[in-house]
Write a protein that holds these residues in place. Structure first.
Motif, mmCIF file in Angstrom:
data_model
loop_
_atom_site.group_PDB
_atom_site.id
_atom_site.type_symbol
_atom_site.label_atom_id
_atom_site.label_comp_id
_atom_site.label_asym_id
_atom_site.label_seq_id
_atom_site.Cartn_x
_atom_site.Cartn_y
_atom_site.Cartn_z
ATOM 1 N N GLU A 17 -11.128 10.504 -24.753
ATOM 2 C CA GLU A 17 -11.842 11.108 -23.327
ATOM 3 C C GLU A 17 -11.483 12.611 -23.246
ATOM 4 O O GLU A 17 -12.303 13.319 -22.891
ATOM 5 C CB GLU A 17 -11.500 10.428 -22.358
ATOM 6 C CG GLU A 17 -12.305 10.631 -21.029
ATOM 7 C CD GLU A 17 -13.455 10.701 -21.169
ATOM 8 O OE1 GLU A 17 -14.104 11.655 -20.384
ATOM 9 O OE2 GLU A 17 -14.250 10.009 -21.887
ATOM 10 N N LYS B 131 -13.390 14.641 -25.335
ATOM 11 C CA LYS B 131 -14.954 15.040 -24.934
ATOM 12 C C LYS B 131 -14.769 15.970 -23.777
ATOM 13 O O LYS B 131 -15.830 16.813 -23.886
ATOM 14 C CB LYS B 131 -15.280 13.756 -24.641
ATOM 15 C CG LYS B 131 -15.326 12.599 -25.589
ATOM 16 C CD LYS B 131 -16.080 11.183 -25.117
ATOM 17 C CE LYS B 131 -16.044 10.126 -25.891
ATOM 18 N NZ LYS B 131 -16.609 8.935 -25.545
ATOM 19 N N GLN B 132 -13.752 15.902 -23.050
ATOM 20 C CA GLN B 132 -13.927 16.797 -22.028
ATOM 21 C C GLN B 132 -13.584 18.351 -22.488
ATOM 22 O O GLN B 132 -14.078 19.206 -21.819
ATOM 23 C CB GLN B 132 -12.789 16.416 -20.826
ATOM 24 C CG GLN B 132 -13.385 15.216 -19.989
ATOM 25 C CD GLN B 132 -12.470 15.007 -18.689
ATOM 26 O OE1 GLN B 132 -11.985 16.096 -18.084
ATOM 27 N NE2 GLN B 132 -12.413 13.773 -18.569
ATOM 28 N N SER C 261 -16.655 19.802 -23.842
ATOM 29 C CA SER C 261 -17.648 20.227 -22.578
ATOM 30 C C SER C 261 -17.300 21.483 -22.183
ATOM 31 O O SER C 261 -18.027 22.443 -22.228
ATOM 32 C CB SER C 261 -17.850 19.087 -21.774
ATOM 33 O OG SER C 261 -18.592 19.595 -20.687
ATOM 34 N N ARG C 262 -15.999 21.624 -21.905
ATOM 35 C CA ARG C 262 -15.399 22.928 -21.329
ATOM 36 C C ARG C 262 -15.632 24.041 -22.455
ATOM 37 O O ARG C 262 -15.868 25.179 -21.831
ATOM 38 C CB ARG C 262 -14.032 22.988 -21.056
ATOM 39 C CG ARG C 262 -13.581 21.904 -19.879
ATOM 40 C CD ARG C 262 -12.361 22.094 -19.514
ATOM 41 N NE ARG C 262 -11.762 20.772 -18.438
ATOM 42 C CZ ARG C 262 -10.914 20.790 -17.577
ATOM 43 N NH1 ARG C 262 -9.860 21.660 -17.799
ATOM 44 N NH2 ARG C 262 -10.793 19.806 -16.796
ATOM 45 N N TYR D 296 -7.009 17.892 -16.056
ATOM 46 C CA TYR D 296 -8.312 16.815 -16.509
ATOM 47 C C TYR D 296 -7.954 15.375 -15.794
ATOM 48 O O TYR D 296 -6.849 15.035 -15.409
ATOM 49 C CB TYR D 296 -7.923 16.427 -18.103
ATOM 50 C CG TYR D 296 -8.355 17.806 -18.879
ATOM 51 C CD1 TYR D 296 -9.650 18.008 -19.315
ATOM 52 C CD2 TYR D 296 -7.466 18.663 -19.104
ATOM 53 C CE1 TYR D 296 -9.741 19.127 -20.375
ATOM 54 C CE2 TYR D 296 -7.639 19.878 -19.972
ATOM 55 C CZ TYR D 296 -8.921 19.886 -20.610
ATOM 56 O OH TYR D 296 -9.231 21.018 -21.154
#
Length: 734
Positions: free
Chosen positions: A218, A221-222, A225-226, A273
């Motif tokens: 996870e 994934k973040q 995106s960033r 996060y």
């Protein structure tokens, strides 16, 4: 046209000519009605559909099953050109190919198309061939179609997975390699630049180890995106595997702009996060290489970016580095340094320097943090930041750590009793067998009160065996040693550690206490809460790395009790500590001027400066973004212009603004930029394309000087130097 007409038309039917006659012979027992029924059932089964056009290419027949599948009435098909009803799923080139084949009246097969209207998810494979009458007149096309929707999307997903990372959706290693290869090949012909950024995450393994692999997935994934938000220009971003990422930025060689992009990436990725398993903070390191300056082929440029990344991580992580021609040698030398550490301890090459810790209320020095330096026989003095990165990656980290505590206790024993000494303890040293005994022995040998020794440990110590960690912390607490939780707020569950361990203070790192911290900001509210929490737990709050007066004022208003950083004092030697203490109370007022002086890098190396067609060798004494101080030429008037050759293709135009004897102060026409390693560099470099146009082979820049780029006639037999060399004497920095 009806299906019956499509079937039975002379030579123009779907089964026309010899084929129709052969079919009739083979199936004499079947009536025309039975044949129609069979074909109708075939159409409705979806196994095969039929279509036909007139000579102008307009549809005259389409199986009703096609219309039902696409969810459009038949009258929206019949009478329309085939290309107006269906569009290619295989790119514009295939659409043109279909039009050309139909225009040339040639057979075709295997064209994947989708409807222009209706259910556009449906994909059909079309085949067709021209039909002619018995006298050779063109009647149009007759063809078949098949629903391949599931097959098409399955193949499309397989192809996507072959090119993209299944977890993050970014390009995968294969696609990035192909993209960089094709881009650099095309850019060589067009003489264009392309930057490659290599990046990996700091402390990612700790997330996997403590929160689990699901949390790690996870988090990735973040991060992806960033990254996509951080780079707001044309680029391609890929995940190469694990926590390693790659970014390709075409048409950029401005190292100032690239440094800003890298800094933005690092800043965004280091923000906290929120995961289902808990909160976490990680970091990132970035290496940057630019084609063709740092390599011409994909292999060369990627290798250069890899070396820059390696240097960034060894430099302390959480930073970026540009590639330079010296990095390969630096990496080799660094490995040698790690091997030399054992001799460094044995031969007394290590020594301590100190950074003062002040009470924010009265600016009085209340403690000193011990920092290890190394007087290397070949390399010279290695500063604390570089030494720490060398030591922590070395097998000698425990031995060096024990030496540090022993030496710090010995030197602190001669200080006033109110002054404490702080020592940072690497996690490997803390977890090593005999650590507590080594601390006890160091205190006894120096006859130092345990309350005057402050050991700083990071949250990573809690990732080890809980019973072992608790026993060691408990033993140190009983011994009377003060304990500090370092880099508070950068871990995963700091509050539980505060409740669990007997800490005397917490040190806030630069993740929270940023240089742009100001009063009444949201960040100050967070600091106020941290300071209040520490006070409630009877702990002292220390803020480190303070650089600005704004930070100082915000920290004071927040209730933080102690501070340290370059705003107050540079690192001082043990002798300077004793000299300051000899004067009684040691107080240091914060000063922005101190930071300004610190930003001017003091250097001592030979460089080339160029005037007209002559090159001079001078000594570079100091360097800042806006200018430099050189020494070695006599009586150079102000307003004289030089081209300063800083090496590695770095040429900077500068004007003499101050001149005294053999020393000149220069002001750069274009300010230098941060190089990511605490140094400075030019925004642009000599283009390898310019070197190639002058007759040199196209290749990455060498680390040497580039004075010949001023026209090739430098120091030629007919050239006459305008300025005389002067013996280098003493000077005062302007």
């Amino acid at each position: 046209m009806s299906l019956k007409g499509l079937l039975s038309g002379r030579n123009g039917g779907l089964f026309g000519g010899a084929e129709r006659r052969a079919s009739a012979t083979a199936n004499r027992a079947l009536s025309d009605a039975e044949k129609l029924t069979m074909l109708d059932e075939l159409e409705r089964s979806g196994v095969g559909w039929f279509w036909s056009t007139d000579p102008e290419g307009h549809l005259t027949y389409v199986s009703e099953a096609i219309a039902e599948r696409i969810n459009l009435p038949l009258d929206q098909f019949v009478g329309q050109p085939l290309q107006a009803v269906f569009e290619s799923k295989e790119g514009e080139g295939r659409t043109k190919s279909l039009s050309l084949k139909m225009g040339a009246r040639k057979s075709f097969s295997g064209f994947a198309v989708a409807p222009v209207a209706g259910n556009r998810e449906v994909v059909i494979r079309l085949s067709g061939r021209p039909a002619f009458s018995s006298n050779g007149a063109f009647l149009g096309f007759r063809g078949t179609g098949a629903d391949i929707t599931e097959e098409y999307h399955r193949e499309e997903e397989t192809a996507r997975l072959a090119r993209f990372d299944s977890l993050t959706g970014l390009s995968n290693r294969h696609r990035m390699s192909h993209s960089i290869e094709t881009t650099l090949t095309a850019f060589r012909a067009a003489k264009r630049n392309c930057a490659i950024l290599m990046m990996d995450l700091d402390r990612f393994k700790q997330v996997n180890d403590t929160l689990g692999h699901a949390a790690g997935d996870e988090l990735l994934k973040q991060v992806a995106s960033r990254l996509q938000r951080a780079v707001d220009r044309d680029c391609e971003i890929g995940r190469l595997g694990g926590d390693e990422f790659q970014i390709m930025l075409p048409d950029i060689d401005d190292r100032g702009e690239l440094g800003e992009i890298a800094s933005k990436i690092i800043a965004m990725l280091t923000q906290p996060y929120s995961l289902e398993e808990g909160r976490c903070v990680i970091g990132a390191s970035v290496g940057i290489a630019i084609a063709p300056h740092d390599g011409v082929t994909r292999e060369e440029v990627v290798r250069s970016a890899d070396l820059a990344l390696y240097a960034a991580k060894n430099g302390g992580r959480g930073q970026f580095r540009f590639y330079s021609g010296d990095l390969a040698n630096e990496a080799i030398f660094r490995r040698r340094l790690e091997g030399d550490l054992q001799e460094a301890v044995r031969d007394e090459q290590l020594f301590l320097q100190y950074q003062p810790v002040l009470s924010i209320e009265n600016d009085r020095v209340v403690g000193l943090e011990a920092l290890v330096c190394w007087n290397h026989p070949q390399r010279g003095e290695i500063d604390p930041d570089e030494f720490q990165s060398i030591a922590e990656n070395s097998t000698q980290v425990v031995e060096v750590g024990n030496w540090t505590i022993t030496q710090a206790c010995k030197e602190a024993s001669s200080w006033p009793v109110a002054l404490r000494v702080a020592v940072n303890v690497p996690t490997k040293q803390f977890m090593a067998d005999g650590f507590v005994d080594s601390v006890r022995k160091a205190l006894a040998d120096a006859d130092l009160d345990p309350d005057r020794l402050e050991l700083e440990v990071k949250e990573s110590v809690f990732f080890g065996d809980a019973n072992t960690v608790d026993k060691k912390l408990g033993a140190l607490f009983k011994m009377g040693v003060r304990l500090t939780l370092d880099e508070f707020g950068t871990g995963y569950s700091s509050l539980s550690y505060l409740r669990r361990a007997p800490f005397d203070s917490i040190k806030i790192g630069d993740m929270i206490c940023t240089p742009n911290l100001e009063e009444d900001s949201r960040e100050q509210g967070l600091l106020t809460a941290v300071a209040a929490l520490a006070k409630a737990l009877n702990m002292t709050t220390i803020a480190s790395g303070i650089e600005t007066i704004g930070q100082h004022e915000a920290l004071k208003a927040s209730g933080v009790r102690c501070v340290q950083g370059p705003l107050y004092a540079e690192i001082v030697s043990g002798e300077e500590v004793l000299a300051e203490l000899a004067g009684g109370s040691w107080q240091i007022e914060p000063s922005a001027d101190r930071m300004s002086r610190a930003r001017r890098r003091t250097l001592l190396r030979k460089i080339q400066v160029i005037h007209d067609d002559y090159s001079y060798e001078v000594t570079l004494r100091n360097l800042s973004k806006s200018g430099a101080l050189i020494q070695g030429l006599a009586d150079v008037p102000t307003e004289t212009q030089f081209v300063v050759d800083l090496g590695g293709g770095q040429l900077a135009v500068a004007t003499v603004v101050r001149s005294a004897g053999d020393t000149q102060g220069l002001e750069f026409e274009t300010p230098l930029v941060e190089d990511g390693a605490g140094g400075l560099c030019t925004r642009h470099r000599v283009s390898p394309y310019a070197l190639a146009s002058a007759g040199a082979p196209l290749a990455a820049l060498s680390p040497g000087d580039y004075k010949a780029m001023q026209g090739g006639g430098l120091n030629s037999p007919g050239s006459i130097p305008k300025f005389a060399y002067a013996p280098v004497g003493s000077y005062e920095a302007a």
